[in-house]
Write a protein that holds these residues in place. Structure first.
Motif, PDB file in Angstrom:
ATOM      1  N   LYS A  46       0.705  -1.302  -0.070  1.00 14.30           N
ATOM      2  CA  LYS A  46       0.000   0.176   0.030  1.00 14.30           C
ATOM      3  C   LYS A  46       1.090   1.217   0.084  1.00 14.30           C
ATOM      4  O   LYS A  46       1.945   1.227   0.454  1.00 14.30           O
ATOM      5  CB  LYS A  46      -0.748   0.066   1.291  1.00 14.30           C
ATOM      6  N   PRO A  47       0.599   2.305  -0.801  1.00 13.60           N
ATOM      7  CA  PRO A  47       1.229   3.554  -0.769  1.00 13.60           C
ATOM      8  C   PRO A  47       1.569   4.112   0.626  1.00 13.60           C
ATOM      9  O   PRO A  47       2.549   4.748   0.801  1.00 13.60           O
ATOM     10  CB  PRO A  47       0.441   4.289  -1.784  1.00 13.60           C
ATOM     11  N   ASN A  48       0.411   4.173   1.503  1.00 13.47           N
ATOM     12  CA  ASN A  48       0.693   4.688   2.756  1.00 13.47           C
ATOM     13  C   ASN A  48       2.003   3.865   3.583  1.00 13.47           C
ATOM     14  O   ASN A  48       2.697   4.543   4.355  1.00 13.47           O
ATOM     15  CB  ASN A  48      -0.490   4.587   3.620  1.00 13.47           C
ATOM     16  N   VAL A  49       2.098   2.603   3.390  1.00 18.30           N
ATOM     17  CA  VAL A  49       3.006   1.965   4.120  1.00 18.30           C
ATOM     18  C   VAL A  49       4.629   2.248   3.641  1.00 18.30           C
ATOM     19  O   VAL A  49       5.371   2.649   4.141  1.00 18.30           O
ATOM     20  CB  VAL A  49       2.971   0.479   4.137  1.00 18.30           C
ATOM     21  N   LEU A  50       4.490   2.524   2.252  1.00 17.89           N
ATOM     22  CA  LEU A  50       5.764   3.029   1.689  1.00 17.89           C
ATOM     23  C   LEU A  50       5.985   4.386   2.239  1.00 17.89           C
ATOM     24  O   LEU A  50       7.266   4.633   2.485  1.00 17.89           O
ATOM     25  CB  LEU A  50       5.684   3.155   0.076  1.00 17.89           C
ATOM     26  N   GLY A  79       9.359   5.590   4.482  1.00 11.95           N
ATOM     27  CA  GLY A  79      10.102   6.619   4.044  1.00 11.95           C
ATOM     28  C   GLY A  79      10.335   7.731   5.565  1.00 11.95           C
ATOM     29  O   GLY A  79      11.237   8.406   5.596  1.00 11.95           O
ATOM     30  N   LEU A  80       8.944   8.045   5.676  1.00 12.91           N
ATOM     31  CA  LEU A  80       8.948   9.039   6.944  1.00 12.91           C
ATOM     32  C   LEU A  80       9.920   8.367   8.281  1.00 12.91           C
ATOM     33  O   LEU A  80      10.503   9.279   8.912  1.00 12.91           O
ATOM     34  CB  LEU A  80       7.435   9.234   7.484  1.00 12.91           C
ATOM     35  N   PHE A  81       9.768   7.173   8.604  1.00 11.35           N
ATOM     36  CA  PHE A  81      10.223   6.819   9.949  1.00 11.35           C
ATOM     37  C   PHE A  81      11.679   6.564   9.559  1.00 11.35           C
ATOM     38  O   PHE A  81      12.709   7.051  10.244  1.00 11.35           O
ATOM     39  CB  PHE A  81       9.665   5.425  10.339  1.00 11.35           C
ATOM     40  N   GLY A  95      16.461   6.766  11.111  1.00 10.65           N
ATOM     41  CA  GLY A  95      17.512   6.180  10.452  1.00 10.65           C
ATOM     42  C   GLY A  95      17.292   4.876  10.163  1.00 10.65           C
ATOM     43  O   GLY A  95      16.464   4.227  10.371  1.00 10.65           O
ATOM     44  N   LEU A  96      18.306   4.258   9.319  1.00 11.62           N
ATOM     45  CA  LEU A  96      18.152   3.042   8.582  1.00 11.62           C
ATOM     46  C   LEU A  96      18.077   1.967   9.671  1.00 11.62           C
ATOM     47  O   LEU A  96      17.684   0.812   9.499  1.00 11.62           O
ATOM     48  CB  LEU A  96      19.220   2.772   7.431  1.00 11.62           C
ATOM     49  N   ASP A  97      19.011   1.920  10.481  1.00 11.85           N
ATOM     50  CA  ASP A  97      19.339   1.137  11.491  1.00 11.85           C
ATOM     51  C   ASP A  97      18.086   0.801  12.634  1.00 11.85           C
ATOM     52  O   ASP A  97      17.926  -0.205  13.280  1.00 11.85           O
ATOM     53  CB  ASP A  97      20.624   1.137  12.417  1.00 11.85           C
TER      54      ASP A  97
END
Length: 144
Positions: free
Chosen positions: A82-86, A90-92, A97-99
């Protein structure tokens, strides 16, 4: 205590994965904030405002990418999260951060090419996925 946001689509299979991952988080002794919890998105607030607020109050996030949307690409249909999950990933990732922001993927849903190098947890391999998630959860510490 580490607090983890848990996001997914609103489909039965995605919500089942959300529940299982929430149980793992609690098993390790961390707090979990599933998107489905009452009060996570307070009435009267805007979704983006609520998400920004959540980002400020959690230490990590797990987003579940599953086969939720059929998208026509050329002459064939592809399955996408779902677009909202994508968007939430990105937001989080931007806030934490990635980790501290990971993807758990179910099925063969397409992942945007910008994310093609991201190592994710494959929920189709349940035993391995559980071990990987537990290892990641045990490494987490509260944000400063």
């Amino acid at each position: 205590m580490v607090t983890i946001f848990l996001g997914s689509a609103n489909t039965p299979s995605a919500l089942d994965d959300l529940r299982k991952i929430a149980e793992l988080i609690e098993e390790v002794g961390h707090g979990v904030v599933p998107w489905t919890s009452p009060g996570v998105f307070p009435l009267g607030n805007h979704m983006s405002e609520s998400l920004d607020n959540i980002c400020k109050h959690v230490d990590a996030a797990i987003l579940i990418f599953s086969e939720d949307n059929q998208v026509l690409f050329g002459n064939e249909f592809n399955l996408h999260p779902k677009p909202n999950v994508l968007y939430e990933y990105g937001l989080f990732k931007g806030h934490l951060g990635l980790d501290r922001t990971i993807i758990c993927r179910r099925g063969s849903s397409s992942i945007p090419s910008d994310l093609s190098g991201v190592i994710y947890c494959n929920l189709d391999r349940e035993y391995r996925a559980e071990r990987e998630l537990l290892a990641w959860l045990r490494r987490l510490s509260p944000r400063k």
